[in-house]
Scaffold this motif. Structure first.
Motif, PDB file in Angstrom:
ATOM      1  N   TRP A  13       0.889  -1.303  -0.015  1.00  0.00           N
ATOM      2  CA  TRP A  13      -0.010   0.130  -0.060  1.00  0.00           C
ATOM      3  C   TRP A  13       1.010   1.249   0.017  1.00  0.00           C
ATOM      4  O   TRP A  13       0.389   2.388  -0.508  1.00  0.00           O
ATOM      5  N   LEU A  14       1.957   1.170   0.558  1.00  0.00           N
ATOM      6  CA  LEU A  14       2.937   2.327   0.456  1.00  0.00           C
ATOM      7  C   LEU A  14       3.362   2.536  -0.796  1.00  0.00           C
ATOM      8  O   LEU A  14       3.445   3.612  -1.350  1.00  0.00           O
ATOM      9  N   THR A  15       3.781   1.513  -1.765  1.00  0.00           N
ATOM     10  CA  THR A  15       4.021   1.749  -2.934  1.00  0.00           C
ATOM     11  C   THR A  15       2.883   2.208  -3.921  1.00  0.00           C
ATOM     12  O   THR A  15       2.905   2.880  -4.729  1.00  0.00           O
TER      13      THR A  15
ATOM     14  N   ILE B 112      -9.151  10.460  -0.783  1.00  0.00           N
ATOM     15  CA  ILE B 112      -9.267   9.087  -0.243  1.00  0.00           C
ATOM     16  C   ILE B 112      -8.158   8.428   0.648  1.00  0.00           C
ATOM     17  O   ILE B 112      -7.166   8.873   0.461  1.00  0.00           O
ATOM     18  N   GLU B 113      -8.410   7.799   1.423  1.00  0.00           N
ATOM     19  CA  GLU B 113      -7.464   6.923   2.231  1.00  0.00           C
ATOM     20  C   GLU B 113      -6.871   5.921   1.162  1.00  0.00           C
ATOM     21  O   GLU B 113      -7.715   5.285   0.471  1.00  0.00           O
ATOM     22  N   VAL B 114      -5.719   5.866   1.121  1.00  0.00           N
ATOM     23  CA  VAL B 114      -5.120   4.963   0.032  1.00  0.00           C
ATOM     24  C   VAL B 114      -4.607   3.658   0.701  1.00  0.00           C
ATOM     25  O   VAL B 114      -4.292   2.774   0.019  1.00  0.00           O
ATOM     26  N   GLY B 115      -4.563   3.425   2.130  1.00  0.00           N
ATOM     27  CA  GLY B 115      -3.824   2.342   2.429  1.00  0.00           C
ATOM     28  C   GLY B 115      -4.747   1.471   3.175  1.00  0.00           C
ATOM     29  O   GLY B 115      -5.635   1.625   3.384  1.00  0.00           O
ATOM     30  N   SER B 116      -3.776   0.100   3.202  1.00  0.00           N
ATOM     31  CA  SER B 116      -4.623  -1.077   4.189  1.00  0.00           C
ATOM     32  C   SER B 116      -6.075  -1.247   3.779  1.00  0.00           C
ATOM     33  O   SER B 116      -6.882  -1.606   4.489  1.00  0.00           O
ATOM     34  N   ARG B 117      -6.441  -1.514   2.605  1.00  0.00           N
ATOM     35  CA  ARG B 117      -7.675  -1.985   2.082  1.00  0.00           C
ATOM     36  C   ARG B 117      -7.430  -3.405   1.661  1.00  0.00           C
ATOM     37  O   ARG B 117      -6.625  -4.119   1.075  1.00  0.00           O
TER      38      ARG B 117
END
Length: 157
Positions: A99-101, A152-157
């Motif tokens: 998710w970081l990348t 939007i929240e981009v991580g940990s989906r």
């Protein structure tokens, strides 16, 4: 882009690989951290992105700090989790790195849009960048949240 807010990141990119071409954990995370103050300049529109990026950096840093020699290369964290069959866990470093990348891909595309389309609004730039990078990884609820807020929240989906 000499002298821009991106100069430290661009300089840092020169040092994130070992002579053998492997990604070095600490230099990689240090370069990723350089984007956080840039996101502050966007105000609350990027607060969730900043939170996700910072959280994923922290997750990877905590693991790295438990044994810097062992986790000198990012691959070593991922390999260990794959071997232990924990790589797909939502709290894994592998998931954090993924998710970081993805978030970094989104931000690079956003910065490209802002440069290439100065006539676009922030919402237009974000929406286009999101569609090109993150949308395929998010379900309809997350995509809907993006459409409604412009960010939007981009991580940990």
């Amino acid at each position: 882009m000499e002298g821009s807010v991106f100069t430290p990141s661009l300089e840092g990119m020169k040092h994130i690989k070992s002579p053998e071409g492997e990604m070095l954990t600490k230099p990689f995370l240090d370069v990723c951290k350089l984007i956080l103050p840039v996101l502050d300049k966007f105000g609350s529109a990027m607060s969730l992105v900043k939170s996700d990026v910072g959280g994923n950096i922290s997750r990877l840093e905590k693991k790295y700090e438990t044994d810097p020699a062992k986790y000198n290369h990012l691959y070593s964290m991922v390999k260990e989790e794959v071997d232990c069959k924990t790589a797909t866990d939502s709290s894994s470093c592998t998931n954090g790195l993924l998710w970081l990348t993805r978030a970094m891909d989104f931000l690079v595309e956003l910065f490209r849009n802002l440069l290439a389309h100065p006539d676009w609004t922030m919402t237009e730039s974000c929406t286009d960048s999101y569609g090109k990078t993150l949308k395929r990884f998010h379900g309809w609820i997350a995509s809907s949240a993006f459409t409604n807020t412009g960010c939007i929240e981009v991580g940990s989906r």
